[in-house]
Design an enzyme around this catalytic site. Structure first.
Site, mmCIF file in Angstrom:
data_model
loop_
_atom_site.group_PDB
_atom_site.id
_atom_site.type_symbol
_atom_site.label_atom_id
_atom_site.label_comp_id
_atom_site.label_asym_id
_atom_site.label_seq_id
_atom_site.Cartn_x
_atom_site.Cartn_y
_atom_site.Cartn_z
ATOM 1 N N HIS A 107 0.852 -1.184 0.000
ATOM 2 C CA HIS A 107 0.000 0.000 0.000
ATOM 3 C C HIS A 107 0.887 1.233 0.000
ATOM 4 C CE1 HIS A 107 -1.469 3.275 2.725
ATOM 5 N NE2 HIS A 107 -2.448 3.284 1.845
ATOM 6 N N HIS A 175 -7.518 -4.979 18.280
ATOM 7 C CA HIS A 175 -8.324 -6.126 18.688
ATOM 8 C C HIS A 175 -7.632 -7.454 18.404
ATOM 9 C CE1 HIS A 175 -9.266 -5.497 14.452
ATOM 10 N NE2 HIS A 175 -9.718 -6.729 14.379
ATOM 11 N N GLY A 259 -17.287 10.723 -0.897
ATOM 12 C CA GLY A 259 -16.463 10.257 -2.003
ATOM 13 C C GLY A 259 -17.099 9.078 -2.721
ATOM 14 N N ARG A 260 -16.472 8.660 -3.799
ATOM 15 C CA ARG A 260 -17.006 7.553 -4.599
ATOM 16 C C ARG A 260 -16.719 6.228 -3.886
ATOM 17 N NH1 ARG A 260 -15.022 4.296 -9.149
ATOM 18 N NH2 ARG A 260 -16.768 3.767 -10.524
#
Length: 299
Positions: A107, A175, A259-260
């Site tokens: 990423h 978590h 947003g899209r």
């Protein structure tokens, strides 16, 4: 940040999207990116590009430039003084989910943000990149971090350590009590250097991502794998989904600011599985990754 400076950043981000797509298409070979252009209700819009092929199960590279009349809650939670301000934001974000389980997911993101509509407008840069292996190789992770450090070093001796630590802390699933992967860089609210140095830094990060990731792809893309490796990859991708939907600020901001949706959720893997209380066999290949899911000094 004045209008001409903001425009220069937007133009750079468009060019960065083009550069990243060309680099990924060159190594994929079997396919090319398909583009969806979209428009934001309040102004601006973006270009979402997605590619699927033999090498990449899903490769998505987004460019966006959006405007809004009021900052969403995800943006003002830590900046209550900006409540009610308008905004203008632009960025490039990408997520690569390879087919081969021996190639890590990766990423990257670089972005610029400024408030509008009040006397004390604020601006800042943010971004970084991180690596999520399923079957880790130390040499790949060391290369990733050395490339990140080389990009940071011209901007100060402490920059890599600061942003590497921030990445470890940000990409942490509370978590699960584990990091999403083996880290990299993460930074936000960058403006103390002034515009020129800050802008130069996000350009360095944008360039470093390809230098960090492509050698790993080339080294691992022909590694043989079995169905059990693919099944484990899909299981571990579930952690990626959990982080993006529960913690990721970019996802929350995109959804809350109108947003899209398809572009925002482009980061999710095409195929993922969840198994109740799964525990890999002690000493197995699959168990190795759990030794890597905590902060470590890789250099």
């Amino acid at each position: 940040m004045n209008d001409s400076q903001f425009k220069a950043v937007v133009e750079y981000l468009k060019a960065l999207q083009d550069t990243l797509c060309k680099s990924l298409e060159k190594i994929e070979k079997s396919n090319s990116f398909k583009q969806d252009a979209w428009h934001h209700d309040n102004g601006g819009g973006g270009r979402t590009r997605v590619m699927r092929g033999n090498l990449f199960e899903s490769a998505g590279v987004n460019f966006s430039h959006v405007l809004g009349d009021e900052l969403p809650g995800s943006a003002t939670a830590k900046r209550p003084e900006l409540t009610g301000a308008g905004f203008e934001a632009s960025g490039v974000s990408l997520v690569i989910h390879p087919n081969n389980p021996y190639i890590p997911t990766s990423h990257a993101n670089v972005r610029v943000f400024r408030t509008t509509g009040n006397e004390n407008n604020k601006w800042w840069f943010g971004g970084g990149f991180d690596l999520t292996p399923y079957y880790p190789f130390d040499e790949d992770i060391v290369h990733w971090h050395k490339t990140a450090k080389a990009a940071c070093d011209p901007f100060g001796n402490e920059v890599y350590t600061k942003y590497k630590t921030w990445c470890d802390e940000y990409f942490f699933l509370k978590h699960r009590q584990e990091t999403r992967g083996v880290g990299g860089l993460f930074f936000d609210d960058l403006n103390e250097w002034g515009f020129d140095k800050s802008f130069a830094f996000i350009q360095a990060i944008g360039s470093a991502y390809i230098d960090a990731y492509l050698p790993i792809i080339k080294k691992r893309k022909d590694t043989p794998y079995l169905q059990k490796h693919k099944s484990f990859q899909k299981y571990r991708r579930g952690r990626y989904v959990e982080f993006n939907l529960v913690y990721d600020r970019g996802t929350l901001f995109g959804l809350q600011s109108g947003g899209r949706t398809e572009s925002i959720l482009m980061s999710l893997p095409p195929e993922v599985s969840f198994r109740y209380n799964y525990q890999p066999e002690t000493g197995s290949e699959e168990a190795r990754i759990y030794d890597y899911l905590r902060p470590r000094d890789w250099i």
